[in-house]
Design an enzyme around this catalytic site. Sequence first.
Site, PDB file in Angstrom:
ATOM      1  N   GLU A 152       0.879  -1.158   0.000  1.00 51.74           N
ATOM      2  CA  GLU A 152       0.000   0.000   0.000  1.00 51.74           C
ATOM      3  C   GLU A 152       0.922   1.216   0.000  1.00 51.74           C
ATOM      4  OE1 GLU A 152      -2.246   0.853   3.569  1.00 51.74           O
ATOM      5  OE2 GLU A 152      -3.686   2.086   2.464  1.00 51.74           O
TER       6      GLU A 152
ATOM      7  N   ARG B  80       7.047 -12.350   9.093  1.00 47.19           N
ATOM      8  CA  ARG B  80       7.684 -11.106   8.686  1.00 47.19           C
ATOM      9  C   ARG B  80       8.986 -10.938   9.463  1.00 47.19           C
ATOM     10  NH1 ARG B  80       3.157  -7.002   9.709  1.00 47.19           N
ATOM     11  NH2 ARG B  80       4.677  -5.637   8.720  1.00 47.19           N
TER      12      ARG B  80
ATOM     13  N   LYS C 253       5.092   0.854  10.306  1.00 53.03           N
ATOM     14  CA  LYS C 253       5.030   2.069   9.494  1.00 53.03           C
ATOM     15  C   LYS C 253       4.487   3.231  10.307  1.00 53.03           C
ATOM     16  CE  LYS C 253       4.722   0.786   4.689  1.00 53.03           C
ATOM     17  NZ  LYS C 253       3.670   0.531   3.708  1.00 53.03           N
TER      18      LYS C 253
END
Length: 569
Positions: A48, A273, A283
Amino acid sequence: MADDIRNGEILDTEASESASNFIFDFVNEDIESGKVNKDAITTRFPPEPNGYLHIGHAKALCIDFLTAQKFNGRCNLRYDDTNPIKENVEYAESMQEDIKWLGFNWDGMYYASDYFDTMYECAVRLIKNNLAYVCDLSADEIREYRGTLTEPGKESPYRNRSVEENLDLLARMKAGEFAEGTRVLRAKIDMASPNINMRDPVVYRIMRVEHYRIGSKWCIYPMYDFAHPIEDMIENVTHSLCSLEYEDHRPLYDWVVNNCGLPARPRQIEFARLNLSYTMMSKRKLLQLVNEAIVAGWDDPRMPTLSGLRRRGYTPAAVRDFCERIGVAKTNSMVDYALLEHCVREDLNAGAPRMMAVLRPLKVIIDNYPEGQVEWFDVENNPENPDMGTRKVPFSREIFIEQDDFMENPPNKYFRLYPGNEVRLKNTYFIKCNEVVKDGAGNIIELHCSYDPASKGGNSPDGRKVKGTLHWVSAAHAINADIRLYDHLFTESDPGAAEDLHSIINPDSLEVLTGCKLEPNLALTKPGDHYQFLRMGYFCTDKDSTPDRLVFNRTVGLKDSWVKEVKKG
RNA sequence: UGGGAUGUAGCCAAGCCGGUAAGGCACAGGACUUUGACUCCUGCAUCUCGCUGGUUCGAGUCCAGCCAUCCCAGCCA
């Protein structure tokens, strides 16, 4: 693959040679079972555009692209831009730059926002099949009706609207007749499912927000769980690789795949991850660091972003090597930052030219060296790679050495310069310290030494040995520079676990050295150039650097067994 | 007994049909060295594979139970 998106900077990657992993095993199973055509393997990297890519994305990038490469398939770059309030072009553009920097070339570049028509058609199809409905409950009410982790939810009173009414309402949502938050489209699945994601998840919401690339064309936007499988199906993605937190979403992913009326049957596979010690991948928190000016921007060399690592001096090969070494598995893990450092050192050791730079200068006057004389010595550019040749370095009567390379009262095993001791100046002569000059406050101002002309080149014909070899810069020829030294941004090895970022910021994460003395060959450096400054570490010319004012970042220091010795006492 | 997942050395991580614990990082010694770097040797799970039982001639690998940790109750992705 279009040539215009190749950057050609990289690389030797032979994914086929790399070790297998559980994802490759799954893909192989699907090929062997006939579920997918062996020539059609397709993956995608679906960010994104709501921030800058970081080292965690590098891991995902490697998994997505190298899985495709392993099976001679395709990998698309796809912007998952379904939530316009968080997205912008700056982020989208930076992502392409970072992906290319890493050496990956996407086969197709797509945008979820280009698929909104298809997604809408799918939504209509769900309604027609009595698998979706428009719900008028407020967000709070939906939450209440959803139940809890241990209690089932209740059905919405709007759950059994007629197909016609739902069709009409959805069309009017799309047409902009309703205010934000007043209605959503929901999948009709199972309010009692033990998997909360299956309790009639929201599929479309009303958002009167300008989208960064398609403007105000739409006022309803699809949710991830609905959009993502459709995006994958449209692109004929065969294996949709994502991180562990989506495991719970897989049943919903499959539900959409099976019910929205498109032919493709992608398979979602989840992997762990990356977590890296002393930094974090959130983020939201990285954005906080930028917004609160705790760092200088997304590309601050202390940031774990790819742009930050690049500016710091990390190379694409090092980042890729790192991703290969950490492996692919489903275990939540925390990788030691030292591994990343090992990877850059290994790459830069092989390829970075060596230079001499004195970070904290101490003047040395060689009393018996002729005044005004200059000798130019040939110095190898990289002992690891003789093909890199040699360069000329000037030597004269007054030079700078590192302050740490002299001690008036040295500890045991110190074999650098001290009164009466002899050391070698790299590639030139043996010198011996005769006198220490101090100012009124007792600070050492300069050293007076004598050199042995017979030791020219760095060896004495009488076979005399010296233990220490120092780097140096001729004072008359030195050029000045600013050098930035970095340390971890956080004092905690798992900063992501801290409630308050501010309490764990390392106040010494940046140290700016001014008046550093460099050998003159560095005058022509350009931003992005890598070097090993002899005995001091690996450095990269910063983008702030100009011919008038050179600026370097230390990428990473050299391993140093002397500091360990000192710490041992 | 809400669901989903994971547990192999300080940190990652191989270990497929059970046969007697890869590799890397880190660390510790040593050799070499005109970078106290690099390189090269050596060591680093031997009542051991989260724990406890079971099956088996034999289990990290199969079975059962237990424990620990992570994820999920956004109209975020």
